[in-house]
Design a protein around this motif. Structure first.
Motif, PDB file in Angstrom:
ATOM      1  N   GLU A   1       1.219  -0.632  -1.910  1.00 17.56           N
ATOM      2  CA  GLU A   1       1.777  -1.236  -3.126  1.00 17.56           C
ATOM      3  C   GLU A   1       2.419  -0.171  -4.015  1.00 17.56           C
ATOM      4  OE1 GLU A   1      -1.463  -3.536  -4.756  1.00 17.56           O
ATOM      5  OE2 GLU A   1      -1.385  -4.901  -3.024  1.00 17.56           O
ATOM      6  N   ASP A   2       1.807   0.995  -4.068  1.00 17.22           N
ATOM      7  CA  ASP A   2       2.367   2.096  -4.847  1.00 17.22           C
ATOM      8  C   ASP A   2       3.690   2.566  -4.229  1.00 17.22           C
ATOM      9  OD1 ASP A   2       2.551   4.326  -6.611  1.00 17.22           O
ATOM     10  OD2 ASP A   2       1.615   5.585  -5.087  1.00 17.22           O
ATOM     11  N   LEU A   3       3.710   2.788  -2.919  1.00 16.24           N
ATOM     12  CA  LEU A   3       4.930   3.286  -2.268  1.00 16.24           C
ATOM     13  C   LEU A   3       6.055   2.263  -2.307  1.00 16.24           C
ATOM     14  CD1 LEU A   3       3.375   5.140   0.822  1.00 16.24           C
ATOM     15  CD2 LEU A   3       4.333   6.162  -1.250  1.00 16.24           C
TER      16      LEU A   3
ATOM     17  N   ASP B   1       3.455  13.967  -0.153  1.00 10.38           N
ATOM     18  CA  ASP B   1       2.291  13.107   0.099  1.00 10.38           C
ATOM     19  C   ASP B   1       1.803  13.346   1.519  1.00 10.38           C
ATOM     20  OD1 ASP B   1       4.228  11.576  -1.816  1.00 10.38           O
ATOM     21  OD2 ASP B   1       2.300  10.559  -2.148  1.00 10.38           O
TER      22      ASP B   1
ATOM     23  N   ARG C   1      10.087  10.932  -2.658  1.00 14.39           N
ATOM     24  CA  ARG C   1       8.767  11.270  -2.103  1.00 14.39           C
ATOM     25  C   ARG C   1       8.898  11.414  -0.590  1.00 14.39           C
ATOM     26  NH1 ARG C   1       4.496   7.136  -4.850  1.00 14.39           N
ATOM     27  NH2 ARG C   1       2.947   8.316  -3.642  1.00 14.39           N
TER      28      ARG C   1
ATOM     29  N   LYS D   1      -3.486  -0.591  -1.248  1.00 11.06           N
ATOM     30  CA  LYS D   1      -3.176  -0.048  -2.593  1.00 11.06           C
ATOM     31  C   LYS D   1      -2.080   1.004  -2.519  1.00 11.06           C
ATOM     32  CE  LYS D   1      -6.486  -0.591  -6.210  1.00 11.06           C
ATOM     33  NZ  LYS D   1      -7.442  -1.527  -5.537  1.00 11.06           N
ATOM     34  N   ILE D   2      -2.197   1.900  -1.553  1.00 10.30           N
ATOM     35  CA  ILE D   2      -1.184   2.943  -1.385  1.00 10.30           C
ATOM     36  C   ILE D   2       0.148   2.305  -1.006  1.00 10.30           C
ATOM     37  CG2 ILE D   2      -0.531   4.972  -0.023  1.00 10.30           C
ATOM     38  CD1 ILE D   2      -3.523   5.668   0.199  1.00 10.30           C
TER      39      ILE D   2
ATOM     40  N   GLN E   1       7.070   0.661  -4.670  1.00  7.58           N
ATOM     41  CA  GLN E   1       7.824   0.755  -5.928  1.00  7.58           C
ATOM     42  C   GLN E   1       8.985   1.750  -5.826  1.00  7.58           C
ATOM     43  OE1 GLN E   1       6.757  -1.525  -8.132  1.00  7.58           O
ATOM     44  NE2 GLN E   1       5.206  -1.889  -6.542  1.00  7.58           N
ATOM     45  N   GLU E   2       8.990   2.585  -4.798  1.00 11.87           N
ATOM     46  CA  GLU E   2      10.028   3.623  -4.671  1.00 11.87           C
ATOM     47  C   GLU E   2      11.348   3.021  -4.192  1.00 11.87           C
ATOM     48  OE1 GLU E   2       9.429   6.841  -5.516  1.00 11.87           O
ATOM     49  OE2 GLU E   2       7.366   6.330  -6.042  1.00 11.87           O
TER      50      GLU E   2
END
Ligand code: 4HQ
Length: 245
Positions: free
Chosen positions: A100-102, A129, A83, A97-98, A104-105
């Motif tokens: 926490e999502d990132l 993104d 990404r 929240k964003i 994971q990469e």
């Protein structure tokens, strides 16, 4: 987590992220921050990477070629296309929240524009993104990228001490922090709240929770509206303060 930051000002990024907690995490190989100097990919002997915008207007634009070539070289070296975040005021506004999502990469690329931004065709080719850190205008994307990297990094297991990371696990996420005090017990005539010196852990926990609720109600009532983990006791306390969900 491996962060790659494409920028015209690599030293700004590397110096800003090598101190304190993130520096320690890099040394422990919990994360890495690599900067890519976009200027190294200029295809002209003057190393020029910007030009005037077609159609006129103020300022200079970063050209597509060095950005796309730098990104191509990077993704070929990594062996896949991670990404790629372009930081811009027209992106989604970055939040926990964003982050926490990132987090994971395995790999994340940040593309930092300077001047008036980057030729749209480069963005079309490399960005996956679009993210902003808020509604104000900065001189470059380096500080937003550093803000996001800092925030994502503290979510990586092991970066924070266990007692620090425990905080992120609980429902305190949606609330502001309670007030905190350290030595001395009296400073310029101002005393530490006695409950904190009482050694009564249950009372201390209740006091802190209520202080968090009060502070959030006073400064960020919008956060209370969407707070997830409010208990019956929390709601009863807030009702005494005049808050109705
Ligand atoms: N920028 N959140 C890069 C920002 C910004 C923001 C202005 C980004 C200039 C070239 N980025 N351009 N706010 O103000 O992400």
């Amino acid at each position: 987590m491996n962060f790659y930051v494409m920028t015209l000002f690599p030293e700004m990024v590397s110096s800003g992220l090598s101190a304190s907690i993130l520096g320690r995490a890099s040394e422990r190989d919990l994360l890495s921050v690599e900067t890519i100097n976009i200027r190294d990919y200029a295809d002209n002997k003057h190393n020029k990477v910007d030009d005037y915008p077609y159609g006129g207007g103020a300022g200079m634009l970063m050209q597509a070629q060095p950005v796309v070539d730098a990104h191509r070289a990077l993704t070929e070296r990594i062996g896949r296309k991670p990404r790629t975040v372009y930081v811009t005021p027209w992106g989604r506004v970055f939040d926990q929240k964003i982050a926490e999502d990132l987090a994971q990469e395995e790999d994340l690329i940040f593309l930092c524009g300077h001047y008036e931004g980057i030729d749209e065709r480069a963005l079309e080719l490399v960005a996956t993104d679009y993210l902003s850190i808020g509604d104000y205008v900065l001189t470059g994307g380096e500080l937003p990228a550093m803000v996001m990297i800092d925030c994502i990094s503290r979510l990586i297991p092991g970066v924070l001490h266990n007692d620090e990371s425990a905080q992120t696990e609980s429902f305190t996420d949606d609330l502001l922090e309670h007030p905190q005090y350290s030595r001395p017990e009296v400073f310029e005539g101002m005393e530490v709240p006695p409950v904190l010196l009482s050694g009564h852990h249950k009372n201390i926990e209740t006091w802190r929770r209520q202080q968090s609720l009060l502070r959030t109600l006073k400064y960020r009532p919008d956060l209370l509206q969407k707070a997830q983990g409010l208990t019956k006791a929390d709601l009863a306390f807030l009702k005494e303060q005049g808050f109705e969900p």
